[in-house]
Design a protein around this motif. Structure first.
Motif, mmCIF file in Angstrom:
data_model
loop_
_atom_site.group_PDB
_atom_site.id
_atom_site.type_symbol
_atom_site.label_atom_id
_atom_site.label_comp_id
_atom_site.label_asym_id
_atom_site.label_seq_id
_atom_site.Cartn_x
_atom_site.Cartn_y
_atom_site.Cartn_z
ATOM 1 N N GLN A 132 0.839 -1.210 0.000
ATOM 2 C CA GLN A 132 0.000 0.000 0.000
ATOM 3 C C GLN A 132 0.873 1.259 0.000
ATOM 4 O O GLN A 132 0.516 2.246 -0.626
ATOM 5 C CB GLN A 132 -0.927 -0.019 1.222
ATOM 6 N N ASP A 133 1.989 1.223 0.694
ATOM 7 C CA ASP A 133 2.876 2.380 0.736
ATOM 8 C C ASP A 133 3.424 2.715 -0.642
ATOM 9 O O ASP A 133 3.609 3.874 -0.982
ATOM 10 C CB ASP A 133 4.038 2.137 1.707
ATOM 11 N N TRP A 134 3.700 1.684 -1.463
ATOM 12 C CA TRP A 134 4.226 1.910 -2.807
ATOM 13 C C TRP A 134 3.217 2.664 -3.659
ATOM 14 O O TRP A 134 3.572 3.607 -4.359
ATOM 15 C CB TRP A 134 4.579 0.563 -3.447
ATOM 16 N N TYR A 135 1.952 2.231 -3.625
ATOM 17 C CA TYR A 135 0.916 2.916 -4.395
ATOM 18 C C TYR A 135 0.723 4.354 -3.913
ATOM 19 O O TYR A 135 0.587 5.275 -4.715
ATOM 20 C CB TYR A 135 -0.428 2.177 -4.303
ATOM 21 N N GLN A 136 0.705 4.537 -2.631
ATOM 22 C CA GLN A 136 0.522 5.874 -2.076
ATOM 23 C C GLN A 136 1.693 6.775 -2.471
ATOM 24 O O GLN A 136 1.489 7.928 -2.874
ATOM 25 C CB GLN A 136 0.404 5.789 -0.559
ATOM 26 N N THR A 137 2.899 6.261 -2.397
ATOM 27 C CA THR A 137 4.074 7.038 -2.793
ATOM 28 C C THR A 137 4.035 7.370 -4.279
ATOM 29 O O THR A 137 4.337 8.500 -4.679
ATOM 30 C CB THR A 137 5.362 6.268 -2.459
ATOM 31 N N GLU A 194 1.560 10.088 -4.958
ATOM 32 C CA GLU A 194 2.011 11.379 -4.448
ATOM 33 C C GLU A 194 3.037 11.994 -5.382
ATOM 34 O O GLU A 194 3.053 13.209 -5.593
ATOM 35 C CB GLU A 194 2.601 11.223 -3.044
#
Length: 172
Positions: free
Chosen positions: A2-7, A10
């Protein structure tokens, strides 16, 4: 994961007016349209005016080819192109300013003034063909100047609309 998609989302801002790539495209579109007058690079116009001779012959040949190309397209498919352009511009205007799709607003603010430049190109091409080469430099210079005025107005309106969008939607 999930962090990869959010990054990624952004870094790659999908809002048009806050995206650096949109402003780069806007600058390139208007820079190119004022440099390529009827498909002829303006430095070639300046060189032909200054040097004459072969440079002038080349300019006249290139202008003749591009004028014939533009007018052939308009004479054979002009009504279809105009109808499609109005359909596309109306669709973009409705999506952008009725349904508030920011990408449609951004494309509309690029496409509307460029359609004006295209209409100006057709008008200039018809004038060049009717004048049969007389006053060619003046017509190309006037065409470039009007294109630059349209571009400055378009950049001004787009910048203020984009600023307003970023200030009002950026708060949310």
């Amino acid at each position: 994961m999930q962090d990869w998609y959010q990054t990624a989302f952004e870094v790659i801002d999908l809002r048009s007016f806050s995206n650096l790539w949109y402003w780069i495209v806007l600058a390139v579109v208007w820079s190119s349209s004022s440099h390529w007058v009827l498909g002829v690079p303006y430095d070639m116009v300046s060189r032909a005016r200054r040097l004459g001779g072969q440079a002038e012959e080349d300019l006249h040949d290139l202008v003749r080819i591009n004028v014939n190309r533009i007018l052939y397209i308009i004479d054979t498919a002009g009504y279809l192109l105009v109808g499609f352009a109005f359909f596309l511009l109306t669709t973009l205007a409705l999506l952008g300013f009725v349904y508030w799709v920011e990408f449609a607003q951004a494309v509309f603010l690029l496409a509307l003034p460029m359609s004006g430049v295209f209409a100006l190109s057709v008008r200039t091409a018809r004038r060049i063909r009717a004048a049969d080469g007389e006053g060619l430099y003046h017509m190309l210079q006037v065409h470039r100047f009007i294109t630059q005025v349209i571009g400055m107005g378009a950049i001004f309106v787009t910048a203020f609309w984009g600023m307003w969008q970023n200030l009002t939607l950026g708060v949310l």
